[in-house]
Design an enzyme around this catalytic site. Structure first.
Site, short mmCIF file in Angstrom:
data_model
loop_
_atom_site.label_atom_id
_atom_site.label_comp_id
_atom_site.label_asym_id
_atom_site.label_seq_id
_atom_site.Cartn_x
_atom_site.Cartn_y
_atom_site.Cartn_z
N PRO A 106 -4.70 -4.75 0.81
CA PRO A 106 -6.32 -4.80 0.94
C PRO A 106 -6.81 -5.87 -0.08
O PRO A 106 -6.13 -6.10 -1.28
CB PRO A 106 -6.73 -3.50 0.38
CG PRO A 106 -5.49 -2.78 -0.34
CD PRO A 106 -4.28 -3.61 0.45
N MET A 107 -7.43 -6.95 0.39
CA MET A 107 -7.94 -8.10 -0.50
C MET A 107 -9.31 -7.97 -0.28
O MET A 107 -9.99 -8.44 0.70
CB MET A 107 -6.99 -9.25 0.02
CG MET A 107 -5.65 -9.22 -0.28
SD MET A 107 -4.70 -10.55 -0.11
CE MET A 107 -4.30 -10.15 1.92
N GLN A 138 -9.02 1.62 2.53
CA GLN A 138 -8.78 1.96 1.08
C GLN A 138 -10.13 2.24 0.19
O GLN A 138 -10.97 1.74 0.34
CB GLN A 138 -8.10 0.60 0.43
CG GLN A 138 -7.79 0.89 -1.05
CD GLN A 138 -7.31 -0.23 -1.83
OE1 GLN A 138 -8.07 -1.16 -1.97
NE2 GLN A 138 -6.01 -0.02 -2.13
N CYS A 165 -6.65 -1.96 -9.00
CA CYS A 165 -7.34 -2.97 -8.94
C CYS A 165 -7.81 -3.00 -10.57
O CYS A 165 -8.20 -2.05 -11.21
CB CYS A 165 -8.90 -3.05 -8.20
SG CYS A 165 -9.99 -4.41 -8.49
#
Length: 338
Positions: free
Chosen positions: A19-20, A72, A102
């Site tokens: 996930p970005m 996510q 994160c």
């Protein structure tokens, strides 16, 4: 309700795209799926607040072709996470992942992300509530440590605490996160990679499904990691060089697709999205890396970014210009191979 079994049915090993934020949008994910039917795709991190108090449809919608796909979530309120997990299951997601990795200031201030590694009991409570709310898998993506909590033993305690809920799938970014003094970008590059900690976790907890993440850029590196863990998550390399996903198809004895055939499959999607009002630039930014590492890569990028507003103003002209870019790139590659 029919529960989607796509992820359970995906053949081993587990290979995924990380996930970005701002990158793994639904447009990129549609493009990525064309390279490989087995790679697991993740959404950008979506906070519980954005879903519960914002535009849930905008944050949760995805293309059917993206399966298998994981949502996510970012959050630390067990009840809110459970509610969002139930919404995700009803929306058709195959799996839900909790972000405990994160390191940005924004998520720390909202008690989201890597800072939660300091509170394994709270994470366990969150995961327990999420698992009770849904029938699809719930997983955790975390770091090997944060700040002064960077020993292997502290990570193991975190994993063991969360695993008591029945969660058995952990995606481990093999760097610690330094929550003060480093930007999110620096936290992906400055702390040294400690792959051996992730390997050891799998050795000592063989009953858990352990996936590794961090700095992995090639098919050979992926194969090497798979000798020690159950899965590999690819980050930015899958965006800048998406053809890596096609090369990874060899893990399942899949035929490696042709780049130009992939673009031909992408054109109807671009037409559809432009008809819905999406600007062409939002779509083409995801395909700039199609020819990465080939002589025609620069030609391709220049062709896509060189048009003026008029030439790309409507769907028909946009598709014509993309096809011309494909032709120029193909001709250039042919010349180089002579």
């Amino acid at each position: 309700m029919t529960i989607n079994k796509n992820i359970e049915n995906t053949q081993s090993p587990r290979i995924s795209v990380a996930p970005m934020m701002d990158w793994t949008t639904k447009d990129y994910r549609f493009f990525a799926r064309l390279f490989n039917p087995n790679v697991i795709l993740y959404t950008e991190m979506v906070t519980t607040g954005a879903i519960l108090f914002g535009d849930a449809k905008r944050h949760l919608d995805f293309n059917h072709e993206e399966h298998p796909i994981v949502l996510q979530l970012g959050g630390s309120n067990p009840k809110d996470l459970a509610t969002c997990s139930k919404m995700a299951q009803d929306w058709g997601y195959d799996e839900i992942n909790l972000n405990v990795g994160c390191p940005s200031d924004r998520v720390q201030n909202n008690k989201i992300g890597a800072c939660l590694m300091a509170e394994p009991d709270l994470v366990a409570e969150c995961i327990a509530e999420m698992r009770n709310a849904v029938d699809i898998p719930v997983t955790v993506k975390h770091r090997i440590g944060i700040d002064d909590m960077h020993s292997y033993e502290e990570m193991l305690h975190f994993v063991d605490t969360v695993a008591k809920t029945g969660c058995d799938n952990f995606i481990v970014h093999a760097r610690i996160a330094l929550l003060q003094g480093l930007s999110p970008k620096e936290n992906r590059e400055v702390p040294p990679l400690r792959y051996e900690d992730v390997y050891r976790l799998k050795q000592e907890r063989p009953e858990l499904l352990i996936e590794i993440n961090g700095g992995i850029k090639t098919f050979a590196e992926t194969e090497q990691h798979l000798q020690h863990v159950d899965g590999v998550m690819i980050g930015r390399e899958a965006y800048h060089n998406p053809y890596l996903l096609a090369e990874l198809g060899q893990l399942w004895q899949l035929d490696v697709p042709d780049r130009f055939e992939i673009m031909e499959q992408m054109l109807p999607y671009i037409s559809k999205r432009m008809a819905e009002g999406a600007p062409l630039s939002i779509l083409t930014r995801h395909i700039l890396g199609l020819f990465q590492n080939l002589p025609g890569a620069r030609k391709w990028r220049q062709a896509l970014s060189g048009g003026n507003a008029k030439t790309f103003a409507d769907v028909e002209n946009a598709i014509i210009n993309i096809k011309e870019a494909m032709k120029r790139t193909e001709d250039y590659l042919r010349e180089q191979s002579v």
